[in-house]
Motif scaffolding. Sequence first.
Motif, PDB file in Angstrom:
ATOM      1  N   MET A   1     -28.284  12.448  12.272  1.00  0.00           N
ATOM      2  CA  MET A   1     -27.783  11.726  13.448  1.00  0.00           C
ATOM      3  C   MET A   1     -28.908  10.871  14.026  1.00  0.00           C
ATOM      4  SD  MET A   1     -26.680  13.252  17.187  1.00  0.00           S
ATOM      5  CE  MET A   1     -25.343  14.258  16.550  1.00  0.00           C
ATOM      6  N   GLU A   2     -28.691   9.554  14.089  1.00  0.00           N
ATOM      7  CA  GLU A   2     -29.693   8.670  14.704  1.00  0.00           C
ATOM      8  C   GLU A   2     -29.250   8.319  16.104  1.00  0.00           C
ATOM      9  OE1 GLU A   2     -30.772   4.224  13.914  1.00  0.00           O
ATOM     10  OE2 GLU A   2     -32.061   5.458  12.619  1.00  0.00           O
ATOM     11  N   THR A   3     -30.177   8.392  17.058  1.00  0.00           N
ATOM     12  CA  THR A   3     -29.910   8.012  18.429  1.00  0.00           C
ATOM     13  C   THR A   3     -30.823   6.840  18.755  1.00  0.00           C
ATOM     14  OG1 THR A   3     -31.618   9.307  19.543  1.00  0.00           O
ATOM     15  CG2 THR A   3     -29.623  10.485  18.887  1.00  0.00           C
ATOM     16  N   PRO A   4     -30.580   6.132  19.861  1.00  0.00           N
ATOM     17  CA  PRO A   4     -31.482   5.033  20.222  1.00  0.00           C
ATOM     18  C   PRO A   4     -32.949   5.459  20.290  1.00  0.00           C
ATOM     19  CG  PRO A   4     -29.499   4.933  21.552  1.00  0.00           C
ATOM     20  CD  PRO A   4     -29.421   6.218  20.773  1.00  0.00           C
ATOM     21  N   LEU A   5     -33.206   6.718  20.641  1.00  0.00           N
ATOM     22  CA  LEU A   5     -34.588   7.175  20.797  1.00  0.00           C
ATOM     23  C   LEU A   5     -35.205   7.651  19.493  1.00  0.00           C
ATOM     24  CD1 LEU A   5     -34.334   9.042  24.221  1.00  0.00           C
ATOM     25  CD2 LEU A   5     -35.048   6.695  23.762  1.00  0.00           C
ATOM     26  N   THR A   6     -34.440   7.682  18.393  1.00  0.00           N
ATOM     27  CA  THR A   6     -35.034   7.983  17.089  1.00  0.00           C
ATOM     28  C   THR A   6     -35.059   6.750  16.192  1.00  0.00           C
ATOM     29  OG1 THR A   6     -32.893   8.703  16.182  1.00  0.00           O
ATOM     30  CG2 THR A   6     -34.316  10.398  17.155  1.00  0.00           C
TER      31      THR A   6
END
Length: 368
Positions: A1-6
């Motif tokens: 799962m990619e989030t804006p912070l990763t």
Amino acid sequence: METPLTSPAFWESDDALLPGARNLPPVPEECAGLVFFATSGSTGEPKWIGHTRASLLASAQAVNRHLHVDAGSCWGLALPVHHVGGFGVLARVHAAGCRLARFEGKWDAVSVAAGLARAGVTHLSLVPAQVHDLVAAGIRAASSLRAVVVGGGVLEESTGRAARALGWPVLASYGMTETASQIATQRPERLDFPYQSSPIDLIDPWEVETADDGRLQVRGPSLFEGILHVDGTGWKYEKRSGNRFVTSDLGAVRGRELSVTGRADMLVKILGELVDPLAVEAEILRLGTLAPGTIVVVAPPDTRAEHRLVLVHGPELPPATARQLVETYNAICPGFRRISGVLELPEIPRSNLGKPLRAWLTEKAAGK
């Protein structure tokens, strides 16, 4: 799962970020590129600790090496990302290029444990209260877990051993917002032995020494850049000076092993003896097998003894149980460490980071 912070875009950005901040003025131009985390002491008044992205990534890479995290690993996130402990998980995911399993919303031990198993989580960070909840519910750990780092406080040894018996590979850690998360974590090799809360292995390349007054002073690549304070309607920014940070924690270092023994800013004199109310609080929590935060021990001034100890609790702990705990504790402790009063409140006031407002509670307990 990619989030804006990763995502790479975030880590390459020069924008300042204050995770969780609302209705605050713009930060000074000199803070460009810094990520700030709110922290507060016993008064509950916040300050914001600023890190460069390079500092956060250096911490993440060091922790990943220490815990044998690689691209095939999966970090579980069950902590808020506006705290450095939760944000650090995102940095480790980015640094390792591994998977992320995020558990948002209110903490629920049963649902999170089930989610860990479904996602095949290998590494996880928790606070002692979360481990207590898992143990109290008798929940067995997902077989995929290789390490559960416990920070934000001391995990009591009987709880740690009970967690191990249920398959949770708990490892004690030590860190703070000023160091971008952990600077010491027990090595996974310690899982072959019964759980102990101390000693804790230093993470390379952190260096820790004991100052003349017993406080720990730390040096490493992930020290904070500076501190923001709210100054009227604006900010006041203080840049860090020097390459060491002197903490408020007392402890000892032997080789690459760290033992934390207490807080210098919590010590009080009672009948001529130095007493740490936090240590007394921990002893009483163990006696009652209570979750961390159920009680708070404070030390208001006393005309005869300089200070005295008062136990504060909320409605979740019945008054009769609180009194029995105090009687049991007082019967086995030295006289100068005895609890002299019990104060029940409708709730224990806490800072926006969930820490008890000890200064306020000390004033409230002065009449008990």
